[in-house]
Design an enzyme around this catalytic site. Structure first.
Site, PDB file in Angstrom:
ATOM      1  N   ARG A 296       3.023  23.967 -24.528  1.00 33.53           N
ATOM      2  CA  ARG A 296       3.315  24.503 -25.853  1.00 33.53           C
ATOM      3  C   ARG A 296       2.035  24.780 -26.632  1.00 33.53           C
ATOM      4  O   ARG A 296       1.943  25.774 -27.366  1.00 33.53           O
ATOM      5  CB  ARG A 296       4.242  23.539 -26.611  1.00 33.53           C
ATOM      6  CG  ARG A 296       5.673  23.621 -26.094  1.00 33.53           C
ATOM      7  CD  ARG A 296       6.584  22.551 -26.633  1.00 33.53           C
ATOM      8  NE  ARG A 296       7.942  22.792 -26.145  1.00 33.53           N
ATOM      9  CZ  ARG A 296       8.965  21.969 -26.308  1.00 33.53           C
ATOM     10  NH1 ARG A 296       8.786  20.820 -26.949  1.00 33.53           N
ATOM     11  NH2 ARG A 296      10.150  22.278 -25.840  1.00 33.53           N
ATOM     12  N   TYR A 435       9.359  31.575 -24.768  1.00 31.35           N
ATOM     13  CA  TYR A 435       9.345  30.564 -23.707  1.00 31.35           C
ATOM     14  C   TYR A 435       8.694  29.259 -24.155  1.00 31.35           C
ATOM     15  O   TYR A 435       8.098  29.180 -25.225  1.00 31.35           O
ATOM     16  CB  TYR A 435       8.771  31.087 -22.402  1.00 31.35           C
ATOM     17  CG  TYR A 435       7.367  31.638 -22.326  1.00 31.35           C
ATOM     18  CD1 TYR A 435       6.401  31.424 -23.296  1.00 31.35           C
ATOM     19  CD2 TYR A 435       7.002  32.392 -21.207  1.00 31.35           C
ATOM     20  CE1 TYR A 435       5.126  31.925 -23.161  1.00 31.35           C
ATOM     21  CE2 TYR A 435       5.722  32.895 -21.052  1.00 31.35           C
ATOM     22  CZ  TYR A 435       4.786  32.662 -22.035  1.00 31.35           C
ATOM     23  OH  TYR A 435       3.515  33.173 -21.886  1.00 31.35           O
ATOM     24  N   GLU A 436       8.875  28.236 -23.325  1.00 29.04           N
ATOM     25  CA  GLU A 436       8.485  26.846 -23.637  1.00 29.04           C
ATOM     26  C   GLU A 436       9.178  26.332 -24.901  1.00 29.04           C
ATOM     27  O   GLU A 436       8.595  25.566 -25.668  1.00 29.04           O
ATOM     28  CB  GLU A 436       6.958  26.720 -23.768  1.00 29.04           C
ATOM     29  CG  GLU A 436       6.187  27.156 -22.547  1.00 29.04           C
ATOM     30  CD  GLU A 436       6.584  26.407 -21.281  1.00 29.04           C
ATOM     31  OE1 GLU A 436       7.131  25.304 -21.396  1.00 29.04           O
ATOM     32  OE2 GLU A 436       6.357  26.943 -20.190  1.00 29.04           O
ATOM     33  N   GLY A 437      10.406  26.740 -25.101  1.00 29.60           N
ATOM     34  CA  GLY A 437      11.159  26.351 -26.296  1.00 29.60           C
ATOM     35  C   GLY A 437      10.988  27.394 -27.371  1.00 29.60           C
ATOM     36  O   GLY A 437       9.869  27.615 -27.865  1.00 29.60           O
TER      37      GLY A 437
END
Length: 589
Positions: A296, A435-437
């Site tokens: 992140r 992406y990645e949350g």
């Protein structure tokens, strides 16, 4: 055509002069021998590699894209050779542990190289970035046999890594995933399932790809508490580290995407492949978050890097493009003379330099959390890293995308065609918000989990740092207008934070409704604080400040006067509560 030059002078100004990285490193035994001259030399070399090797492949890689041919993923022309050169130079092991062949340099230095990779060729940068995240998860949670067998070759770049979380029916709700893992009786497991959106899932640049796969054991409880993490190599590995037979892993398809065309985003099928448990059974999500939290921060820096690449192209174009008349300019003026063009460029620049300062501030705290000898300092730094991780991921990608759009707008019609590369920056930057949350999930994480973390200690500490800087700036005439703007914005943030922690916005629905606006407010105040710190640093340099350093005073004032006032509107939006959002009946949408 776009070009890229790593902003090493700006990086060193923040690292050395604003944040005092030399003093931080000297207090950490593992980094005590690292001086800022060494850091600058490393950054210069990384910058040359990115501008001379990677940036020329960015547009051609986007145009060619990856291909799936007879089950084999082919990367664009030049990528395999560039990756070999990258690995041979040791860039993949920059911050990795010397115990497994890495160089053991600080995370802070890694973050700056990540920015360069993202600015010069985002698709390429994902290969080593995901590999680093995978080996960090294995290093933190794997047993000694797994670490000895896999980490040296991953750090060397001989093997790469991939993170396999998402399933078609689960999305961000990992508790719904269906992939299974059944013990084989020999210490390994049979892993079965299908995953989507797997970056670097397969390619032709390394001899093996190491997949970290989330799956459920037969006795797993429902939900996220029943998830385990498994290491599944593309090729099974002999005890001496030699790749052997092909594992039962295949690429079902390549995703057809808006951007990052040179990065293979795969549908991966695990058809009863062999895998090995990483960490404890049913604790896979905790192990995976070792990787995800690092990723992140990396994703936030991707937004920053693409924004800087777009800015450099836009600024060059604006200086050279002649169009229209402007006050004080004889004849046809370069478009940089027009106020609206300058507004766009300054909006970009004021975000980029503040975003870089935030990423470096956080990276230094990560280095302290990991290596500082004082446990209280490690704890305090860990709290700040936890607080700022969702801010960096979401704010740097939100503002990064906005900056790329502004860079495209500066070029007008030329920004919409491929020749100048601006439309690629816009397309590539968009994924980082997802992406990645997704950024909405990051905002919820900030408000629901990070504000109350440790009884609110990290957020109180962070806001206290802002107040300390305001006290230092009191009475300094050249910083007075910035002080006023930061103090007003901080008052808005203080008030809203109190309402979210233990006031009238503490209900879950209210906090969810406030989350996205709150994260942006938090980021704006943070940027304002960092611009004030940069201004004070330049003023303290006195006659030693060169013209490049002194320009930061003007950019900081622009941010304080033209961007930071948005804090008041965001506070009012949050104060309206969730009722306006929830008032319309579902059937009326």
């Amino acid at each position: 055509m776009p070009s890229y030059k790593a902003p090493v002078e700006d990086m060193m100004f923040v690292l050395k002069d604003v944040l005092g990285a030399g003093q931080v490193f000297s207090a950490i035994p593992a980094y005590a021998d690292i001086d800022t001259d060494v850091v600058e030399n490393v950054l210069e070399e990384a910058g040359r590699f990115c501008s001379e090797i990677l940036q020329p492949l960015n547009m051609s890689g986007d145009a060619e894209g990856c291909r799936l041919e007879n089950g084999v993923v082919r990367t664009p022309k030049g990528f395999a050779q560039a990756y070999a050169a990258f690995s041979d130079a040791g860039w993949g092991g920059l911050s990795a542990s010397p115990d497994h062949g890495g160089q053991g340099l600080p995370r802070t230095l890694q973050i700056l190289v990540d920015e360069m990779l993202s600015a010069s060729n985002l698709s390429f940068g994902l290969f080593p970035g995901l590999t680093r995240g995978a080996y960090e998860a294995i290093e933190a949670h794997g047993d000694e046999a797994l670490k000895a067998l896999y980490l040296p070759k991953m750090i060397a770049g001989t093997w790469t890594g991939a993170m396999a979380l998402t399933e078609a029916g689960a999305g961000s709700d990992l508790g719904m995933l269906k992939a299974t893992a059944v013990p084989r009786g020999d210490g390994s497991y049979t892993v079965t399932g299908s995953k989507i959106f797997i970056s670097s899932g397969d390619h032709d640049m390394a001899e093996n790809v190491i997949h970290l796969v989330l799956a459920r054991l037969p006795d797993a409880p429902a939900g996220t508490k029943g998830i385990s993490l498994f290491l599944c190599p593309k090729y099974l590995v002999d005890r001496d580290g030699t790749p052997g037979a092909r594992n039962a892993i295949s690429v079902g398809a390549l995703e057809h995407k808006m951007g990052i065309h040179a990065q293979p985003t795969c549908v991966m099928n695990y058809d009863g492949c062999r895998g090995w448990l990483v960490g404890e059974a049913h604790r896979g999500l905790a192990a995976m978050f070792t990787m995800m939290n690092a990723e992140r921060l990396f994703v936030g820096v991707q937004g920053l890097g693409v924004a800087d690449a777009s800015y450099q192209t836009a600024a060059t174009y604006a200086r050279e493009r002649l169009q229209g008349r402007a006050t004080g300019v004889a004849g046809t003026a370069p478009i940089i003379a027009h106020p609206d063009v300058r507004r766009m460029l300054l909006s970009m620049l004021s975000f980029i330099e503040a975003g870089r300062a935030l990423s470096l501030f956080t990276a230094l705290e990560m280095d302290k959390e990991k290596c500082h000898p004082d446990p209280e300092i490690r704890r305090a730094s860990g709290g700040l890293v936890a607080l700022l991780t969702p801010v960096i991921k979401a704010a740097l990608t939100d503002f990064g995308f906005e900056a790329a759009v502004l860079g495209q707008q500066v070029l007008g019609g030329h920004g919409y065609i491929r020749e100048w590369g601006q439309e690629q920056f816009v397309r590539d930057a968009r994924i980082a918000m997802i992406y990645e949350g997704t950024n909405g999930i990051q905002a919820q994480d900030l408000v629901l989990r990070k504000l109350p973390l440790d009884g609110g200690r990290p957020v109180r500490m962070f806001l206290g740092l802002i107040r300390d800087t305001l006290e230092q700036a009191d009475g300094i005439a050249e910083a007075a207008s910035q002080c006023v703007a930061v103090r007003e914005a901080l008052a808005h943030l203080d008030q809203v934070t109190a309402r979210l922690i233990d006031g009238d916005l503490v209900a879950s629905d209210e906090r969810n409704a406030a989350a996205t606006d709150y994260l942006r407010l938090f980021a704006l105040v943070t940027f304002g604080w960092l611009w004030l710190r940069m201004t004070l640093t330049v003023l303290n340099m006195g006659a030693n400040a060169n013209a490049h350093a002194r320009r930061k005073i003007a950019v900081g004032r622009f941010f304080a006067d033209r961007i930071l006032p948005q804090a008041g509107a965001l506070a009012r939006q949050i104060g309206a509560g969730g009722a306006p959002i929830m008032a319309l009946a579902t059937e009326n949408f």
